[in-house]
Enzyme design. Structure first.
Site, mmCIF file in Angstrom:
data_model
loop_
_atom_site.group_PDB
_atom_site.id
_atom_site.type_symbol
_atom_site.label_atom_id
_atom_site.label_comp_id
_atom_site.label_asym_id
_atom_site.label_seq_id
_atom_site.Cartn_x
_atom_site.Cartn_y
_atom_site.Cartn_z
ATOM 1 N N HIS A 107 0.311 -2.034 4.601
ATOM 2 C CA HIS A 107 1.103 -2.274 5.211
ATOM 3 C C HIS A 107 0.541 -3.020 7.319
ATOM 4 O O HIS A 107 2.223 -3.796 8.224
ATOM 5 C CB HIS A 107 1.768 -1.013 5.634
ATOM 6 C CG HIS A 107 3.217 -0.825 4.412
ATOM 7 N ND1 HIS A 107 4.360 -1.931 3.954
ATOM 8 C CD2 HIS A 107 3.568 0.316 3.923
ATOM 9 C CE1 HIS A 107 4.688 -1.309 2.668
ATOM 10 N NE2 HIS A 107 4.344 -0.320 2.347
ATOM 11 N N ASP A 145 2.559 -1.907 -5.333
ATOM 12 C CA ASP A 145 2.647 -0.973 -5.110
ATOM 13 C C ASP A 145 4.126 -1.256 -4.616
ATOM 14 O O ASP A 145 4.893 -2.362 -4.892
ATOM 15 C CB ASP A 145 2.572 -0.909 -3.466
ATOM 16 C CG ASP A 145 3.350 0.450 -2.704
ATOM 17 O OD1 ASP A 145 2.704 0.809 -2.701
ATOM 18 O OD2 ASP A 145 4.284 0.661 -2.094
ATOM 19 N N HIS A 147 6.185 -1.112 -2.151
ATOM 20 C CA HIS A 147 6.632 -1.579 -1.034
ATOM 21 C C HIS A 147 6.524 -3.324 -0.886
ATOM 22 O O HIS A 147 4.988 -2.992 -1.451
ATOM 23 C CB HIS A 147 6.013 -0.634 -0.326
ATOM 24 C CG HIS A 147 7.557 0.768 0.143
ATOM 25 N ND1 HIS A 147 6.884 1.980 -0.833
ATOM 26 C CD2 HIS A 147 8.156 1.104 0.313
ATOM 27 C CE1 HIS A 147 7.233 2.838 -0.573
ATOM 28 N NE2 HIS A 147 8.606 2.315 -0.072
ATOM 29 N N ASP A 224 4.222 3.851 -6.205
ATOM 30 C CA ASP A 224 5.946 4.579 -5.816
ATOM 31 C C ASP A 224 6.633 3.772 -6.585
ATOM 32 O O ASP A 224 7.896 4.318 -6.415
ATOM 33 C CB ASP A 224 5.760 4.237 -4.092
ATOM 34 C CG ASP A 224 5.497 4.153 -3.514
ATOM 35 O OD1 ASP A 224 5.396 2.741 -4.470
ATOM 36 O OD2 ASP A 224 4.777 3.546 -2.711
HETATM 37 ZN ZN LIG Z 1 4.506 2.165 -1.247
#
Ligand SMILES: [Zn+2]
Length: 282
Positions: A107, A145, A147, A224
């Site tokens: 991120h 991932d 996200h 996740d």
């Molecule tokens: Zn994530």
């Protein structure tokens, strides 16, 4: 040959109260040891390594602990933890291993929160980005991932050597990655999408990548997407075997860097599943 796990217990030293806490990798490491994986200790990345991705002002602030961020705390010595985590990604990239280190990285962009996101999403230095820059090969970054890896996209947007490919859950943090842009291919998928549809989408996504433009596959490996986790796409253990198989099918060298995944037992079992899928289909 079994993929080696890059890991140091030193990464357990911060954030016991946070959801991105030490238990997630501690439990995963125990599961993988039990399953007979060989472990290697990383050494910290140098500042010169970090400067391949991040600006010196940003690193200076991080060193001083000047982190003001709603979900990414200013832990004591976080710069040192982050340096060691990058060292894990660097070692994994050299031995085609799996870096089971924290903090995660995808991120964070060149100077912190990326592409308009409000926070750094538990990330300080973009581990996989440093490893990819240092390798300096034509690379597919496959971000599984749950996200969107907004930091990684920001860093490699329009980079001719890199294709960034992300499948992620939406709506969710960081709110980016709704559409593809140039060399960054994005698929945003609904909550609990399910393994079958996910793998179909992954096949479609990977068919968009020109194999001639790939010398190395760098997998931003978050778990996740597992059913019930923070960005669930409804995946279960076997689905990660299928993902590993698809990485192997490209017939290129690969390495893996941990991102999210917040239930340690799932993280450990899913890593084993993914690596078996990868090894059994090479
Ligand atoms: Zn994530």
């Amino acid at each position: 040959m079994k993929t080696k796990i890059v890991y140091s217990e030193k990464c357990l030293g911060y954030g016991a109260w946070h959801i991105e806490g030490p238990e997630r990798v501690k439990i995963a490491s125990e599961i993988l040891k039990e399953k007979g994986y060989e472990f290697l200790e990383p050494t910290p990345a140098t500042e010169e390594d970090l400067l391949t991705v991040h600006d010196s002002d940003y690193l200076w602030k991080l060193k001083k602990g000047l982190v003001e961020d709603a979900d990414t705390p200013a832990y004591d010595n976080i710069y040192e933890y982050a340096r060691l985590s990058v060292g894990g990604a660097l070692l994994a990239s050299k031995i085609n291993g799996f870096s089971l280190m924290r903090p995660p990285g995808h991120h964070v962009g060149r100077n912190g929160a990326a592409l308009g996101a409000y926070t750094r999403g538990f990330c300080y230095i973009n581990n996989i980005a440093v490893a990819v820059k240092k390798l300096d090969q034509k690379t597919l970054i496959l971000d599984i991932d749950g996200h969107h890896g907004n930091g990684t996209q920001e860093i490699f947007q329009d980079d001719e050597k890199v294709v960034y490919l992300s499948l992620h859950q939406s709506p969710n943090y960081p709110g980016t990655g709704a559409t593809s842009e140039g060399n960054c291919i994005n698929f945003s998928l609904p909550l609990d999408y399910g393994g079958q549809l996910y793998l179909k989408t992954l096949d479609k996504a990977m068919s968009m990548v020109d194999p001639g433009k790939v010398e190395m596959i760098a997998v931003s490996c978050g778990f996740d997407t597992h059913l019930g986790d923070l960005a669930s796409l409804g995946l279960v253990e076997h689905d990660y075997w299928e993902i590993g198989k698809r990485v192997a099918r490209m017939k290129k060298p690969a390495f893996f860097v941990l991102e999210g995944g917040y239930v340690g037992k799932n993280v450990g079992l899913d890593i084993d599943s993914l690596l078996r899928g990868y090894e059994e289909n090479r």
